[in-house]
Scaffold this motif. Structure first.
Motif, PDB file in Angstrom:
ATOM      1  N   GLN A 235       7.876   1.889   3.614  1.00  0.00           N
ATOM      2  CA  GLN A 235       8.738   2.067   2.450  1.00  0.00           C
ATOM      3  C   GLN A 235      10.200   1.833   2.813  1.00  0.00           C
TER       4      GLN A 235
ATOM      5  N   TRP B 267       5.984   3.797   9.546  1.00  0.00           N
ATOM      6  CA  TRP B 267       4.700   3.752   8.854  1.00  0.00           C
ATOM      7  C   TRP B 267       4.223   5.164   8.559  1.00  0.00           C
TER       8      TRP B 267
ATOM      9  N   TRP C  59      12.224   4.691   4.452  1.00  0.00           N
ATOM     10  CA  TRP C  59      11.916   5.017   5.848  1.00  0.00           C
ATOM     11  C   TRP C  59      12.414   3.938   6.801  1.00  0.00           C
TER      12      TRP C  59
ATOM     13  N   ASP D  17       0.297   7.799   4.026  1.00  0.00           N
ATOM     14  CA  ASP D  17       0.444   7.779   2.577  1.00  0.00           C
ATOM     15  C   ASP D  17       1.931   7.670   2.261  1.00  0.00           C
ATOM     16  N   GLU D  18       2.286   7.749   1.013  1.00  0.00           N
ATOM     17  CA  GLU D  18       3.678   7.535   0.617  1.00  0.00           C
ATOM     18  C   GLU D  18       4.583   8.742   0.803  1.00  0.00           C
ATOM     19  N   HIS D  19       4.067   9.830   1.360  1.00  0.00           N
ATOM     20  CA  HIS D  19       4.839  11.066   1.424  1.00  0.00           C
ATOM     21  C   HIS D  19       5.690  11.245   2.675  1.00  0.00           C
TER      22      HIS D  19
ATOM     23  N   SER E  41       0.812  -1.215   0.000  1.00  0.00           N
ATOM     24  CA  SER E  41       0.000   0.000   0.000  1.00  0.00           C
ATOM     25  C   SER E  41       0.850   1.273   0.000  1.00  0.00           C
ATOM     26  N   GLY E  42       2.163   1.124   0.196  1.00  0.00           N
ATOM     27  CA  GLY E  42       3.049   2.282   0.259  1.00  0.00           C
ATOM     28  C   GLY E  42       3.140   2.909   1.637  1.00  0.00           C
ATOM     29  N   ARG E  43       2.533   2.267   2.641  1.00  0.00           N
ATOM     30  CA  ARG E  43       2.564   2.823   4.003  1.00  0.00           C
ATOM     31  C   ARG E  43       3.818   2.416   4.776  1.00  0.00           C
TER      32      ARG E  43
END
Length: 88
Positions: free
Chosen positions: A40, A61, A43, A64-66, A36-38
């Motif tokens: 990455q 976590w 990170w 979102d992906e930002h 889900s990109g949570r």
């Protein structure tokens, strides 16, 4: 032992790191968060033993992906010395 930011492939491997059963997220839950990109690679941090095997992980976590907002997974292989977590 060395600590590094994982590649996408290494993060997938870290999802299946052997841990104490019943504690923390399951590999399937971690895989869902990665997909889900949570969770990455950028990170995350993994601890690699001298033979290159994953012995620890710290996975942040984000909603979102930002931007990450919480340390969601922080553990080591069951029975492995966790001193690496506090030495950095």
């Amino acid at each position: 032992m060395r600590i590094e930011t994982p590649t996408a492939e290494l993060l997938q491997q870290a999802a299946h790191m052997p841990t104490t059963p019943g504690i923390g997220m399951t590999p399937e839950q971690i895989q869902t968060e990665i997909a889900s990109g949570r969770l990455q690679p950028r990170w995350s941090q993994v601890a690699l033993d001298d033979d290159g095997s994953i012995v620890g992980r710290a996975l942040w976590w984000g909603r979102d992906e930002h931007k990450p907002i919480a340390l969601d997974v922080w553990d080591a292989v069951a029975g492995h010395d966790m001193g690496w977590l506090v030495k950095k």
